[in-house]
Design a protein around this motif. Structure first.
Motif, mmCIF file in Angstrom:
data_model
loop_
_atom_site.group_PDB
_atom_site.id
_atom_site.type_symbol
_atom_site.label_atom_id
_atom_site.label_comp_id
_atom_site.label_asym_id
_atom_site.label_seq_id
_atom_site.Cartn_x
_atom_site.Cartn_y
_atom_site.Cartn_z
ATOM 1 N N VAL A 68 0.862 -1.184 0.000
ATOM 2 C CA VAL A 68 0.000 0.000 0.000
ATOM 3 C C VAL A 68 0.900 1.238 0.000
ATOM 4 N N PRO A 69 1.030 1.930 -1.140
ATOM 5 C CA PRO A 69 1.860 3.141 -1.132
ATOM 6 C C PRO A 69 1.204 4.237 -0.303
ATOM 7 N N GLN A 70 2.023 4.996 0.377
ATOM 8 C CA GLN A 70 1.488 6.107 1.189
ATOM 9 C C GLN A 70 2.368 7.344 1.025
ATOM 10 N N GLY A 71 1.710 8.490 0.790
ATOM 11 C CA GLY A 71 2.424 9.766 0.734
ATOM 12 C C GLY A 71 2.150 10.514 2.029
ATOM 13 N N GLY A 72 1.465 11.656 1.905
ATOM 14 C CA GLY A 72 1.160 12.458 3.094
ATOM 15 C C GLY A 72 -0.031 11.944 3.883
ATOM 16 N N ASN A 73 -0.687 10.915 3.354
ATOM 17 C CA ASN A 73 -1.871 10.315 4.004
ATOM 18 C C ASN A 73 -2.970 11.349 4.257
ATOM 19 N N THR A 74 -3.145 12.260 3.311
ATOM 20 C CA THR A 74 -4.239 13.240 3.428
ATOM 21 C C THR A 74 -5.409 12.871 2.521
ATOM 22 N N GLY A 75 -5.314 11.745 1.855
ATOM 23 C CA GLY A 75 -6.363 11.324 0.919
ATOM 24 C C GLY A 75 -7.704 11.188 1.616
ATOM 25 N N MET A 76 -8.754 11.444 0.876
ATOM 26 C CA MET A 76 -10.112 11.464 1.442
ATOM 27 C C MET A 76 -10.853 10.148 1.223
ATOM 28 N N ALA A 141 0.414 16.943 1.920
ATOM 29 C CA ALA A 141 0.302 16.070 0.737
ATOM 30 C C ALA A 141 1.629 16.077 -0.019
ATOM 31 N N MET A 142 1.964 14.939 -0.595
ATOM 32 C CA MET A 142 3.267 14.788 -1.273
ATOM 33 C C MET A 142 3.077 14.616 -2.777
ATOM 34 N N ILE A 143 4.142 14.916 -3.513
ATOM 35 C CA ILE A 143 4.057 14.892 -4.980
ATOM 36 C C ILE A 143 3.556 13.526 -5.487
ATOM 37 N N SER A 148 -0.685 10.514 -7.924
ATOM 38 C CA SER A 148 -1.434 9.249 -7.913
ATOM 39 C C SER A 148 -2.929 9.446 -7.722
ATOM 40 N N THR A 149 -3.322 10.611 -7.199
ATOM 41 C CA THR A 149 -4.756 10.902 -7.098
ATOM 42 C C THR A 149 -5.205 11.870 -8.197
ATOM 43 N N ASN A 150 -4.266 12.289 -9.062
ATOM 44 C CA ASN A 150 -4.599 13.327 -10.048
ATOM 45 C C ASN A 150 -5.326 14.472 -9.340
ATOM 46 N N ALA A 151 -4.682 15.016 -8.309
ATOM 47 C CA ALA A 151 -5.351 15.988 -7.440
ATOM 48 C C ALA A 151 -5.860 17.199 -8.232
ATOM 49 N N GLY A 152 -6.961 17.736 -7.744
ATOM 50 C CA GLY A 152 -7.550 18.931 -8.357
ATOM 51 C C GLY A 152 -7.145 20.139 -7.528
ATOM 52 N N GLY A 153 -8.076 20.644 -6.747
ATOM 53 C CA GLY A 153 -7.751 21.767 -5.872
ATOM 54 C C GLY A 153 -8.292 23.079 -6.395
ATOM 55 N N ILE A 207 4.236 2.095 -8.359
ATOM 56 C CA ILE A 207 4.602 3.153 -7.408
ATOM 57 C C ILE A 207 5.309 4.279 -8.153
ATOM 58 N N THR A 208 4.799 5.478 -7.962
ATOM 59 C CA THR A 208 5.451 6.655 -8.535
ATOM 60 C C THR A 208 6.596 7.042 -7.614
ATOM 61 N N THR A 209 7.803 7.120 -8.168
ATOM 62 C CA THR A 209 8.954 7.473 -7.322
ATOM 63 C C THR A 209 9.431 8.905 -7.581
HETATM 64 C C1 LIG Z 1 -8.010 19.558 4.294
HETATM 65 C C2 LIG Z 1 -7.917 18.784 2.994
HETATM 66 C C3 LIG Z 1 -8.221 19.422 1.802
HETATM 67 C C4 LIG Z 1 -8.118 18.730 0.589
HETATM 68 N N1 LIG Z 1 -8.421 19.384 -0.558
HETATM 69 C C5 LIG Z 1 -8.310 18.738 -1.733
HETATM 70 C C6 LIG Z 1 -8.615 19.409 -2.949
HETATM 71 O O1 LIG Z 1 -8.991 20.577 -2.973
HETATM 72 N N2 LIG Z 1 -8.466 18.721 -4.097
HETATM 73 C C7 LIG Z 1 -8.049 17.410 -4.120
HETATM 74 O O2 LIG Z 1 -7.923 16.834 -5.206
HETATM 75 N N3 LIG Z 1 -7.778 16.765 -2.970
HETATM 76 C C8 LIG Z 1 -7.895 17.372 -1.792
HETATM 77 N N4 LIG Z 1 -7.629 16.709 -0.630
HETATM 78 C C9 LIG Z 1 -7.274 15.284 -0.678
HETATM 79 C C10 LIG Z 1 -5.774 14.985 -0.679
HETATM 80 O O3 LIG Z 1 -5.036 16.040 -0.130
HETATM 81 C C11 LIG Z 1 -5.281 14.704 -2.101
HETATM 82 O O4 LIG Z 1 -5.909 13.539 -2.578
HETATM 83 C C12 LIG Z 1 -3.755 14.518 -2.203
HETATM 84 O O5 LIG Z 1 -3.429 14.414 -3.565
HETATM 85 C C13 LIG Z 1 -3.248 13.280 -1.479
HETATM 86 O O6 LIG Z 1 -1.840 13.343 -1.380
HETATM 87 P P1 LIG Z 1 -1.089 12.487 -0.251
HETATM 88 O O7 LIG Z 1 0.374 12.618 -0.467
HETATM 89 O O8 LIG Z 1 -1.581 12.805 1.082
HETATM 90 O O9 LIG Z 1 -1.526 11.010 -0.684
HETATM 91 P P2 LIG Z 1 -2.010 9.807 0.232
HETATM 92 O O10 LIG Z 1 -3.227 10.166 0.976
HETATM 93 O O11 LIG Z 1 -0.871 9.308 1.030
HETATM 94 O O12 LIG Z 1 -2.364 8.738 -0.896
HETATM 95 C C14 LIG Z 1 -3.447 8.931 -1.757
HETATM 96 C C15 LIG Z 1 -3.513 7.754 -2.754
HETATM 97 O O13 LIG Z 1 -2.369 7.758 -3.594
HETATM 98 C C16 LIG Z 1 -1.591 6.579 -3.408
HETATM 99 N N5 LIG Z 1 -0.183 6.998 -3.395
HETATM 100 C C17 LIG Z 1 0.401 7.904 -2.583
HETATM 101 N N6 LIG Z 1 1.686 8.079 -2.945
HETATM 102 C C18 LIG Z 1 1.911 7.255 -3.984
HETATM 103 C C19 LIG Z 1 3.040 6.960 -4.796
HETATM 104 N N7 LIG Z 1 4.200 7.582 -4.614
HETATM 105 N N8 LIG Z 1 2.916 6.044 -5.793
HETATM 106 C C20 LIG Z 1 1.732 5.406 -6.001
HETATM 107 N N9 LIG Z 1 0.631 5.639 -5.269
HETATM 108 C C21 LIG Z 1 0.725 6.555 -4.276
HETATM 109 C C22 LIG Z 1 -2.046 5.976 -2.093
HETATM 110 O O14 LIG Z 1 -1.880 4.572 -2.087
HETATM 111 C C23 LIG Z 1 -3.508 6.389 -2.082
HETATM 112 O O15 LIG Z 1 -4.264 5.498 -2.859
HETATM 113 C C24 LIG Z 1 -7.720 17.368 0.588
HETATM 114 C C25 LIG Z 1 -7.407 16.741 1.796
HETATM 115 C C26 LIG Z 1 -7.502 17.429 2.984
HETATM 116 C C27 LIG Z 1 -7.127 16.721 4.242
#
Ligand SMILES: Cc1cc2nc3c(=O)[nH]c(=O)nc-3n(C[C@H](O)[C@H](O)[C@H](O)COP(=O)(O)OP(=O)(O)OC[C@H]3O[C@@H](n4cnc5c(N)ncnc54)[C@H](O)[C@@H]3O)c2cc1C
Length: 466
Positions: A68-76, A141-143, A148-153, A207-209
């Motif tokens: 289970v890969p983990q970055g900043g663990n802020t995923g929802m 949150a980490m790169i 890996s979540t294709n984050a928006g924001g 895993i994205t490195t």
């Molecule tokens: C207060 C708050 C606000 C937020 N606002 C937004 C927002 O506006 N928009 C948005 O899109 N998200 C938002 N999020 C959600 C979250 O921050 C994003 O999803 C962020 O991209 C997750 O990054 P992370 O490093 O914490 O990943 P994690 O939570 O650690 O992991 C998320 C997923 O990616 C996988 N993963 C992590 N690192 C890797 C890697 N290196 N290689 C392969 N897989 C990996 C994990 O297995 C997991 O499935 C918010 C969260 C919080 C707590």
């Protein structure tokens, strides 16, 4: 309990900082940010470089151990935490935190997966460039997680989602092979663009490195305004009116219900800068050219005159802009302080937002009259966080009601947070069989043993259903 031989050899290889097995040390990696999905890791591996990631994955592959890969663990969506079996290894990228290069001319930044988003933003700003991915969790949150979540924001309106900003990736496949696609190219049509598969795959394909991200010129001037609007339709009219004048200098347009602001007021004791109202819009425009403020003030005046906005305030300094943004950024935390909620991260076609909100409110009222909804989101992207404060009903019943309405409006049940483990069943229920079959074929091609983050995005044991 004694360690299996393969884990003991991994311990020797990575050293005490690289492999955590003590329950107290492992505990912080075991549960998600929302504390909804407690798990039990076999151990936590913390590799220091790509070679170590590859070695870990090869060993796990040989011993049939899920990762289970983990970055900043802020995923929802509970994607970054293991199940409760005690058999899954958490692979934390947090020690891989080097920014490998920043190129202000080619406008690229190459960073390892464990670099915190805010650190990358600051490094880009230091050379006069902008990394436009921005979200409230950017301090943790980490790169790798962002990719890996294709984050928006907050800046998707102008700059697109993370996918639009990734130029190259380095990944470790499920058998431990390292694939280096860290190209710093704007144009590259040589063969399949395989990195797109990994972006947004939530660790289920590999895993994205490291990643190469696109940078932009740092805006010289920005304007932030908070406005109250009579209703969501007026919010859309306001956005269109401002876009007519300010064009694509609008970087963010956030909708917030009055109730969302009530929660922030209650839990953070902020005092409101404008009169109370039913709905609010936080808007930001940025430009590398001068004259933005004058243009924005004229456009906002026009919008007020036309009745799209009822009241408003424009930040006069960077500090005031930050204060206005706090109203938006503190909503999620305020909601958590208020209690449990059933979250929805949905998108619908932008013009449908007002009708969607009416239909969703009506459907919820039929399920349970008087339900409190904390609705906010990225208006300009058609993305709403329609969060239902705890009700007498099981979360699945609330999900079903809201997602039925989303489906009716041709929307998505996950606009930006991903599927994780939270929405696996919902996605399986609602996606067309052909699309699900295609997803399974991709997964089977890259991870035939289902060892990469099993049970996330897709149901487990794909072999049984393909
Ligand atoms: C207060 C708050 C606000 C937020 N606002 C937004 C927002 O506006 N928009 C948005 O899109 N998200 C938002 N999020 C959600 C979250 O921050 C994003 O999803 C962020 O991209 C997750 O990054 P992370 O490093 O914490 O990943 P994690 O939570 O650690 O992991 C998320 C997923 O990616 C996988 N993963 C992590 N690192 C890797 C890697 N290196 N290689 C392969 N897989 C990996 C994990 O297995 C997991 O499935 C918010 C969260 C919080 C707590």
């Amino acid at each position: 309990m004694t360690m299996p031989d393969w884990l003991a050899s991994l311990h020797n290889q990575l050293g005490p900082a690289g492999l955590l097995t003590n329950p107290a040390n492992v505990e912080p990696y075991a549960i998600d940010w929302r504390r909804l999905f407690p798990g039990k890791p076999l151990a936590v591996a913390r590799p220091a470089n790509t070679g170590e990631v590859s070695a870990i994955v090869k060993l796990c592959h040989a011993h049939g151990v899920a990762i289970v890969p983990q970055g900043g663990n802020t995923g929802m969506a509970g994607g970054a935490v293991p199940d409760a079996s005690g058999g899954e290894l958490v692979l934390s990228l947090s020690r891989m935190n080097t920014i490998r290069s920043i190129d202000p001319v080619g406008m690229t930044l190459e960073a390892e997966a464990g670099v915190i988003l805010k650190t990358a933003q600051d490094a880009a700003a230091h050379v006069g460039r902008l990394l436009p991915i921005s979200l409230a969790a950017e301090g943790s949150a980490m790169i790798g997680g962002i990719v890996s979540t294709n984050a928006g924001g907050l800046n998707v309106l102008r700059y697109g989602m993370t996918r639009a900003l990734v130029l190259g990736l380095e990944v470790v496949l499920a058998d431990g092979t390292v694939v280096n696609g860290l190209r710093h190219l704007r144009k590259d049509n040589a063969g399949y663009d395989w990195k797109q598969l990994f972006i947004g795959s939530e660790g289920t394909l590999g895993i994205t490195t490291a990643a190469v991200l696109r940078l932009l010129p740092q805006p010289k001037d920005s304007v932030t305004a908070l406005l109250s609007v009579p209703n969501p339709q007026a919010a859309l009219d306001l956005l269109a009116c401002l876009q007519n004048t300010l064009g694509d200098s609008i970087t963010a347009c956030e909708l917030m219900a009055g109730f969302s602001l009530d929660l922030v007021e209650k839990h953070f004791s902020f005092s409101r800068p404008i009169a109370d109202g039913e709905w609010f819009v936080l808007i930001e425009a940025a430009s590398t050219l001068s004259g933005l403020r004058e243009a924005a003030e004229t456009a906002l005046g026009d919008a007020l005159e036309q009745g799209f906005a009822l009241d408003g305030t424009v930040a006069e300094s960077g500090r005031q802009a930050t204060e206005l943004w706090q109203w938006r950024e503190r909503i999620t935390e305020s909601e958590a302080k208020e209690g449990k909620s059933v979250k929805h991260d949905v998108s619908v076609p932008i013009p449908q937002i007002p009708a969607f909100l009416v239909a969703a409110d009506e459907a919820l009222a039929r399920l349970q009259p008087g339900t409190r909804v904390n609705c906010f989101g990225h208006l300009g992207d058609g993305n709403l966080h329609y969060n239902v404060l705890i009700t007498d009903h099981h979360p699945d019943a609330v999900n079903a009601v809201v997602h039925d309405v989303v489906q009716r409006f041709g929307g998505s049940i996950s606009a930006e947070h991903g599927i994780g483990q939270y929405r696996v069943a919902e996605l399986a229920r609602r996606r067309a069989p052909e699309e699900q079959a295609l997803a399974r074929r991709i997964k089977m091609a890259l991870d035939p043993d289902d060892l990469m983050n099993p049970g996330k995005v897709l149901p487990r044991h794909l072999q049984d259903v393909s």
